[in-house]
Design a protein around this motif. Sequence first.
Motif, PDB file in Angstrom:
ATOM      1  N   VAL A  89       0.870  -1.188   0.000  1.00  0.00           N
ATOM      2  CA  VAL A  89       0.000   0.000   0.000  1.00  0.00           C
ATOM      3  C   VAL A  89       0.898   1.226   0.000  1.00  0.00           C
ATOM      4  O   VAL A  89       1.752   1.396   0.861  1.00  0.00           O
ATOM      5  CB  VAL A  89      -0.903   0.025   1.257  1.00  0.00           C
ATOM      6  CG1 VAL A  89      -1.866   1.204   1.164  1.00  0.00           C
ATOM      7  CG2 VAL A  89      -1.648  -1.278   1.412  1.00  0.00           C
ATOM      8  N   LEU A  90       0.703   2.075  -1.010  1.00  0.00           N
ATOM      9  CA  LEU A  90       1.571   3.246  -1.143  1.00  0.00           C
ATOM     10  C   LEU A  90       1.079   4.410  -0.270  1.00  0.00           C
ATOM     11  O   LEU A  90      -0.111   4.475   0.057  1.00  0.00           O
ATOM     12  CB  LEU A  90       1.593   3.698  -2.609  1.00  0.00           C
ATOM     13  CG  LEU A  90       2.102   2.647  -3.590  1.00  0.00           C
ATOM     14  CD1 LEU A  90       2.102   3.207  -5.005  1.00  0.00           C
ATOM     15  CD2 LEU A  90       3.513   2.201  -3.204  1.00  0.00           C
ATOM     16  N   PRO A  91       1.983   5.314   0.091  1.00  0.00           N
ATOM     17  CA  PRO A  91       1.557   6.443   0.948  1.00  0.00           C
ATOM     18  C   PRO A  91       0.408   7.230   0.328  1.00  0.00           C
ATOM     19  O   PRO A  91      -0.502   7.635   1.018  1.00  0.00           O
ATOM     20  CB  PRO A  91       2.805   7.327   1.042  1.00  0.00           C
ATOM     21  CG  PRO A  91       3.913   6.593   0.437  1.00  0.00           C
ATOM     22  CD  PRO A  91       3.415   5.356  -0.215  1.00  0.00           C
ATOM     23  N   GLU A  92       0.437   7.399  -1.010  1.00  0.00           N
ATOM     24  CA  GLU A  92      -0.633   8.153  -1.670  1.00  0.00           C
ATOM     25  C   GLU A  92      -1.981   7.456  -1.485  1.00  0.00           C
ATOM     26  O   GLU A  92      -3.002   8.093  -1.281  1.00  0.00           O
ATOM     27  CB  GLU A  92      -0.350   8.303  -3.175  1.00  0.00           C
ATOM     28  CG  GLU A  92       0.537   9.475  -3.531  1.00  0.00           C
ATOM     29  CD  GLU A  92       1.997   9.259  -3.157  1.00  0.00           C
ATOM     30  OE1 GLU A  92       2.353   8.173  -2.654  1.00  0.00           O
ATOM     31  OE2 GLU A  92       2.787  10.207  -3.335  1.00  0.00           O
ATOM     32  N   GLU A  93      -1.950   6.089  -1.549  1.00  0.00           N
ATOM     33  CA  GLU A  93      -3.211   5.361  -1.377  1.00  0.00           C
ATOM     34  C   GLU A  93      -3.722   5.520   0.056  1.00  0.00           C
ATOM     35  O   GLU A  93      -4.908   5.709   0.294  1.00  0.00           O
ATOM     36  CB  GLU A  93      -2.999   3.872  -1.686  1.00  0.00           C
ATOM     37  CG  GLU A  93      -2.785   3.630  -3.167  1.00  0.00           C
ATOM     38  CD  GLU A  93      -2.210   2.245  -3.468  1.00  0.00           C
ATOM     39  OE1 GLU A  93      -2.295   1.843  -4.610  1.00  0.00           O
ATOM     40  OE2 GLU A  93      -1.681   1.598  -2.533  1.00  0.00           O
ATOM     41  N   LEU A  94      -2.776   5.480   0.996  1.00  0.00           N
ATOM     42  CA  LEU A  94      -3.159   5.660   2.398  1.00  0.00           C
ATOM     43  C   LEU A  94      -3.813   7.015   2.605  1.00  0.00           C
ATOM     44  O   LEU A  94      -4.840   7.153   3.240  1.00  0.00           O
ATOM     45  CB  LEU A  94      -1.912   5.589   3.294  1.00  0.00           C
ATOM     46  CG  LEU A  94      -1.495   4.209   3.768  1.00  0.00           C
ATOM     47  CD1 LEU A  94      -0.235   4.327   4.598  1.00  0.00           C
ATOM     48  CD2 LEU A  94      -2.600   3.566   4.596  1.00  0.00           C
TER      49      LEU A  94
END
Length: 498
Positions: A89-94
């Motif tokens: 899970v990428l920071p942008e998705e978080l």
Amino acid sequence: MPTNRRAVAPFITIPFESSGVPIYRQIYETFRRAILSGQLPAKSQLPSTRSLAAQLAVSRMTVVNAYDQLLAEGYIEGISGSGTYVATVLPEELLEIRDKKRCRQHTATAKRQTTLSRSGELLASFNLANLRARTDKNFSAFNYGLPAIEAFPLELWSRLTTRRLQRMSASLFGSGNPAGFEPLRQAVAAYLQTARAVRCKPEQVIITAGAQQAIALIAQILIDEKDVVWMENPCYLGARNAFAVVGAKVVSVPLDAEGFNLPFALKENKNARLVCVTPSHQFPLGTVMSLSRRLALLEWAKRANAWIVEDDYDSEFRYAGRPLASLQGLDENGCVIYVGTFSKTIFPALMLGYAVVPESLIDVFAAARALSGSHSPSIDQAVLTDFIEEGHFARHVRRMRFLYAERQAVLIDAAKKDLAGLLEVPADEAGMHLIGWLPDGVNDKTASEKAAEQGVETKPLSAYSSEPLTRGGLVLGYTAFSAGQIKNGVRRLAKAIA
Ligand SMILES: Cc1ncc(COP(=O)(O)O)c(C=O)c1O
């Protein structure tokens, strides 16, 4: 320099450029972009630092730094013994998930019915246009209540601040006395004794965040819902609102030549618990309360077991005549709470004022002050103490008295020249503003709006009144403006209301 591109993985090229961006940062950016675009999908393995360093012909440390950054920001994860992989899970998705959640929560809050307390309802109903005048926009003539900042000895103030910071005892960096910094309470008491004939011990001085907070604390401590509070009309709205918000029944009392019209007040509603007055220089009309009215008011307060709040907001600026000493100085019965401020003599952003309270109220005021923001900043209080004790305060006030008297004269002359027949601007022996009287029948709110269109800031007198006024007027603050600004403001005002 030509661009030196090196492929590190299928589809990935590091565009080494002589752009001044460090190489580790270029590696980091390239990987981040590849991950975000999906070129390097979740869970795909990155080359080892050693092999990538060799491939790019850079030091291994450079690659380690780039990977560390990606790791810290959550784009990759290290699996011990196995290698480095693109995060699931990428920071942008978080962030997106969090934003969506926040958005849902926000909508839920918006849907939720807000139930305010009674004082919350009153606060929400206040017209805060008055308070907005204090925002950080550039002020223009004739904004009221501002001192001449350009004439304030800022360099000296900053020297005193530096000196205090260098010599300050460790205790000043911790929490202070809610009632105020002791040496400042002493300096204020000494100043008020000599300059205003206030009778007080230093313990009776409570340092507040401006006069406004002093008045709000008085309302909180002494007024119950439905208690009658007499206010001068017109008056300073900050005081009126502070009493209204605690549920007081505010009764507007007109002024006569002697100031607060006590006979009218007694006829209107004699069971007042408190009266708030500006006896030295009525705000905004400028009337000075006569001695006989002062004595009558004190006598009433004694008999009625009521309180008198004396708001002495601009008493330092008297240009002619002998000022009457404070009402508090005449009080034999501890009925008067004296309020003052440094907003007008130093500058408003300092947010320091004071209340001088009877001895019986010292502890409750200190408690209320502690609950409304602990205490005023100790460093500012200490610097102000030095400013007063070393004679700078008295010198500055003296200088400002001359400057403001000159500025008032410029305003009156300019008004005589350019506003004849449009606005009558009588002189005042004190204060920081004048009232410009409009011809009978001219609406002051409309005049103020037209002035605003010409870039002139002036509040209609009716804004300070709860009753219709017999004659409209404009409040013209002059202390913060140069002769040129005043003349120019008058010309623009004439154009606006002609
Ligand atoms: C009559 C009067 N009282 C009190 C105050 C509040 O002063 P401070 O800025 O110290 O809160 C003002 C501010 O303009 C004022 O005009």
